[in-house]
Design an enzyme around this catalytic site. Sequence first.
Site, PDB file in Angstrom:
ATOM      1  N   ARG A  15       0.800  -1.236   0.000  1.00  0.00           N
ATOM      2  CA  ARG A  15       0.000   0.000   0.000  1.00  0.00           C
ATOM      3  C   ARG A  15       0.829   1.280   0.000  1.00  0.00           C
ATOM      4  NH1 ARG A  15      -3.674  -1.511   4.925  1.00  0.00           N
ATOM      5  NH2 ARG A  15      -2.013  -3.054   5.163  1.00  0.00           N
ATOM      6  N   THR A  79       3.704 -13.473   9.377  1.00  0.00           N
ATOM      7  CA  THR A  79       4.584 -13.028  10.457  1.00  0.00           C
ATOM      8  C   THR A  79       5.184 -14.205  11.236  1.00  0.00           C
ATOM      9  OG1 THR A  79       2.601 -12.735  11.807  1.00  0.00           O
ATOM     10  CG2 THR A  79       3.499 -10.758  10.789  1.00  0.00           C
TER      11      THR A  79
END
Length: 456
Positions: A15, A79
């Site tokens: 983004r 993650t």
Amino acid sequence: MYKCATILAAGEGKRMKSETPKVLHKVCGKEMVNHVIDIMRKAEMEEVNVIVGRGAEKVKAATEIKNVSYSLQDKQLGTGHAVMCASDFLKGKKGIVAIFTGDAPLIKEETVKNLLKFHEEGSFKATILTSVIENPGAYGRVIRNENNEVEKIVEAKDCNSEEAAVKEINAGMYCFDIESLLLSLSKLTNNNAQGEYYLTDVIGILKSEGAKVGAMVTEFEETIGVNSRVELAAVEKILRQRINKKHMENGVTIIDPDTTYIGSDVEIGQDTIIYPGNVIEGKTVIKENCMLYPNSRITDSTIESGVHIQSSVILESHIGENTTVGPYAYIRPESTIGKNARIGDFVEIKKSSIGDNTKVSHLTYIGDAEVGSACNFGCGTVVVNYDGKKKHKTIIGDNVFIGCNTNLVSPVKVNDNAYTAAGSTITEEVPEGALAIARERQTNIEGWVEKKGLKK
Ligand code: UD1
Ligand code: CA
């Protein structure tokens, strides 16, 4: 107890819409990941490891000076997977690992220290940092059981409606017992909405195995992660306010903190006054009692006490005590200006040293020169340091008077106490105490206007 940190910095950062890896975007002049590394160091971590992936080489280059180790996450599978990639770093270690993200630079040193303390004192196997907010949006939700103990973290995309309504969020910052973490990581699956290996699932795994899991609540502001340029600007603003407040508390006057931009590593002495529109960057040190009038940019420079600067650019240079600079001066890297000197309007100094009490008051270029003390440069002096192929050096002694509109064709030397006549182009050494005149003599042609029939 042994403490180390691992920083997640391998993500895509889609983004941001950038060629630059997300964690290298700067906040108050410093890369986000370097903010986080610095905070980990201040919180006394013995080792800091950075997990790199997207733009790994760039991230390594930008963090090189920080003396960290790296783990590589080839593919960004979540993650949890990222931390698995750091298992070589963690294996065989006993103690605590703090896991933080490289895109959340507002975390405070004291909060990291408190989190470690909370974790140790509670004898937890894992401790998460949380925050309570009205609109938890895309953050993972912290689910507690009837005894108010943390049960698990559920990612926003995996929440049922009841979980989605929970206002306590996971900051993405944790402490783990290293051995427990490594064991749990091996049990992770990617059976979830995003098909990723979530680090957050480690919490549920540990809890279900009867391990003690803690949570410490902190202010939301500290946990804000940057995912877009809009968030980058929002974080920049918060950090800027914190930095300006710190300087004001230290005795610096900042007339308008909203329009004063000070980098996170800048030092400023007491009773310095800063007008609006100043940008002070990098490793700049500004000593006491300086006046920074509006609109200067000062980068990686040392400004001694009592200096006045106005509307100027100073890069990688040193300015001596009580000197004045500007308006509209340009002092380029590796320049040293002495004490009580004056660098006036439209003066450019490039890679030169200027002695104490020397005045270069207006419209002058000095490049690759060594200038002594108590000299005076007339208006419009040019050091002709470049012959089209090479740069050459100019040496000017003490107490030299350079007449207006002098060209000093380098390499050239003007010795102590010498003068140059206005309009001279100096190509040869000027002896001590001499006056150098290097220009055509003036001729007056009497009656010329009348003879030409031009008299009015
Ligand atoms: C994560 C947490 C979420 C928490 C939020 C806080 C998980 C699954 N979720 O979500 O609970 O509320 O942070 O900001 O952990 N990264 C890697 N490799 C990967 C994926 C990510 O290194 O494969 C890094 C990113 O560069 C980033 C950090 O991990 O620095 C967080 O990743 P991101 O995708 O932003 O996680 P969130 O969805 O925000
Ligand atoms: Ca994030």
